[in-house]
Design a protein around this motif. Sequence first.
Motif: not given
Length: 227
Positions: A15-18, A198-201
């Motif tokens: 998920m890092r790039e997004t 993704y939501l929590w990130a």
Amino acid sequence: MIDFLTEFAARLPGMRETLYYGTLDTLYMVLWATVFSVLFGLPLGVLLVTTERGGLTPAPWLKPVLGAVVNIGRSLPFIVLMVAVLSLTRLLTGTTLGPTAAIVPLSIGAVPFFARLVETAVREVDRGVVEAAHAMGTRKSAIVGKVLLPEALPGLVAALVMTVVTLVSYSAMAGAIGGGGLGDVAIREGYQRFDDYYLWATVILLVVIVQAAQTIGDLVIRRVSHR
């Protein structure tokens, strides 16, 4: 809970790039919206004080007009404001999508908010200081720049910090109509794809941005309060 955290840590590299580009877009929107909020909101807030009865430059006809404009701007929910100014956004930026387009409604929404906070900060300046400067023959324009604003500086910094925090939350809502940023990531990658990671990130990153802004603001306020 342990399983969730373990899976979250395993998913994070993917998920890092997004998340990285979403964070950059959020910071970009908030930065430019803050600049425009100060450029237009600061003089508007000062005018709300100086044009009132007993102010430096009383203007009984102007004060109600300025107050009405600010009140109307503050009364509109931001999601409604974004839709209402789509035509203006397209006129100014050539598009209604993306972080640059989102700066338009963000700025329009933040200017009246910041102006009211500026009004409060400036009104709290001791009138005795202003009257003393006036008695010494200081021009009214100089009183604003050399007395009112410097004396109100801690309150103005606090107002700026509050505006930045509000803009972070506004920028997240801008993602609902294609504004980009972490709000867009949360909706597109988290909500629409039912991906809680993704939501929590995005929640964590938004909290970090707000905390960083508040911490820096508190440090600046303490510094200017003891100048």
